[in-house]
Design an enzyme around this catalytic site. Structure first.
Site, PDB file in Angstrom:
ATOM      1  N   THR A 156      -4.179   5.652   2.536  1.00  0.00           N
ATOM      2  CA  THR A 156      -2.887   6.199   2.119  1.00  0.00           C
ATOM      3  C   THR A 156      -2.898   6.701   0.680  1.00  0.00           C
ATOM      4  O   THR A 156      -2.031   7.491   0.300  1.00  0.00           O
ATOM      5  CB  THR A 156      -1.764   5.164   2.287  1.00  0.00           C
ATOM      6  OG1 THR A 156      -2.146   3.945   1.657  1.00  0.00           O
ATOM      7  CG2 THR A 156      -1.493   4.888   3.748  1.00  0.00           C
ATOM      8  N   LYS A 167       0.833  -1.218   0.000  1.00  0.00           N
ATOM      9  CA  LYS A 167       0.000   0.000   0.000  1.00  0.00           C
ATOM     10  C   LYS A 167       0.859   1.256   0.000  1.00  0.00           C
ATOM     11  O   LYS A 167       0.457   2.291  -0.549  1.00  0.00           O
ATOM     12  CB  LYS A 167      -0.982  -0.045   1.164  1.00  0.00           C
ATOM     13  CG  LYS A 167      -0.361   0.045   2.549  1.00  0.00           C
ATOM     14  CD  LYS A 167      -0.267   1.465   3.078  1.00  0.00           C
ATOM     15  CE  LYS A 167       0.459   1.515   4.408  1.00  0.00           C
ATOM     16  NZ  LYS A 167       0.548   2.895   4.945  1.00  0.00           N
TER      17      LYS A 167
END
Length: 334
Positions: free
Chosen positions: A246, A189
């Site tokens: 994120t 991620k």
């Protein structure tokens, strides 16, 4: 009996987890490398270097010594992923065989391609291991805003105890046994967040970002399965939840790094200005090597590596992604 938790690493996330552990009813020792910062935290009740403006509770004590490690019920490892092996090598003499190591850093070791759980085993031996990962910004956790996170542990009994050790109504750990899947999701991620920042920096639009997140989950899933994880984990807090945060949140170091890249700045210049580690830059290189080892196709992560670590032309790299052959969606997800 009073709970005792040790946190290794005094950055923003380590400090936030230390605050959360106090909220959960523990006496907390925060171990740092910087003696001046430890002294300042104890004197002023604030980590003004990494988490300014947040008051620290009295049950939190900062130190540079490892003596109290043996008395802890669990140790939260919050050092940057690329420094975890070095840190644990120093800690090994103070560690007991039954002391749980809770991995709270996200990444794949650059030199070896190892996940963090493997690094723990190689440095500390067969100690209990868990992984804490999910959609959490440090400042929001530190100030007590609601959050949910995944705690993964192969030992179900230990995992449940750790959930009770650190959980509160505002900080909700959800248990999983998929340690490898949670680790892979947490590492990838960060790389995809850089790509999302590039999309924002180049003003490529919300459609492009949505496509990036969706195809990023496909890349994440392929590597997770190859490394022993489960696809369903990619759709939970540690996967889709953390990826969404994120890839869209301006508090993300990886996202803001990508924005700066998209605006035409050089990787080395951006990193040189930062106090905190931008983990996705290093993980991009690791993932590229690991993907080749497992023969997993990861075009977005590879593109981030080429731009962030090898100076490839950004526009040319994006054009290469856009010109890939059309595919069946279900086939492309495998």
């Amino acid at each position: 009996m009073k709970k005792r938790i040790t946190v290794i690493g005094g950055g923003a996330w380590g400090t936030a987890l230390a605050i959360q552990a106090v909220r959960a009813g523990a006496d907390v020792e925060l171990i740092l490398r910087n003696p001046d910062l430890a002294e300042q935290i104890n004197a002023n009740g604030e980590n003004d270097l990494y988490l300014p403006g947040v008051s620290l509770p009295g049950a939190l004590r900062a130190t540079t010594a490892y003596d109290g490690l043996r008395d802890a019920d669990a140790v939260l490892l919050v050092t940057p992923a690329q420094h975890l092996r070095e840190t644990l090598t120093k800690l090994a003499a103070h560690w007991t065989d039954d002391l749980p190591a809770v991995i709270c850093c996200k990444g794949i070791e650059k030199e070896t391609g190892a996940l963090m759980a493997q690094v723990v085993t190689e440095t500390l031996g067969n100690v209990p291991v868990a992984v804490l990962s999910g959609p959490t910004f440090a400042k929001e956790v530190a100030t007590g805003l609601p959050a949910a996170i995944t705690l993964a542990c192969e030992d179900r009994g230990l995992g449940k105890r750790l959930v009770e050790l650190i959980g509160t109504p505002e900080f909700r750990p959800y248990f999983s046994t998929d340690v490898a899947g949670v680790e892979v999701a947490g590492a990838i991620k960060n790389v995809l967040a850089i790509a999302s920042g590039v999309v924002a920096g180049l003003e490529l639009g919300d459609n492009a970002r949505a496509a990036l997140i969706t195809r990023g989950i496909a890349e994440m899933s392929r590597l997770a399965v190859a490394m022993g994880g489960r696809v369903e984990t990619m759709l939970g807090l540690a996967g889709l939840g953390d990826l969404t945060l994120t890839c869209t949140g301006t508090l993300s170091r990886n996202y803001t790094f990508g924005v700066a890249l998209g605006q035409g700045r050089k990787s080395a210049d951006i990193l040189g200005e930062r106090r905190s580690v931008t983990e996705g830059v290093y993980t991009a290189a690791s993932i590229t090597a690991v993907a080749m080892k497992y023969q997993v196709e990861m075009p977005i992560c590879t593109a981030v590596d080429q731009v962030a670590n090898h100076g490839s032309d950004l526009r040319s790299t994006i054009n290469g992604l856009l010109q890939r052959p059309f595919r069946d969606e279900l086939e492309a997800a495998q």
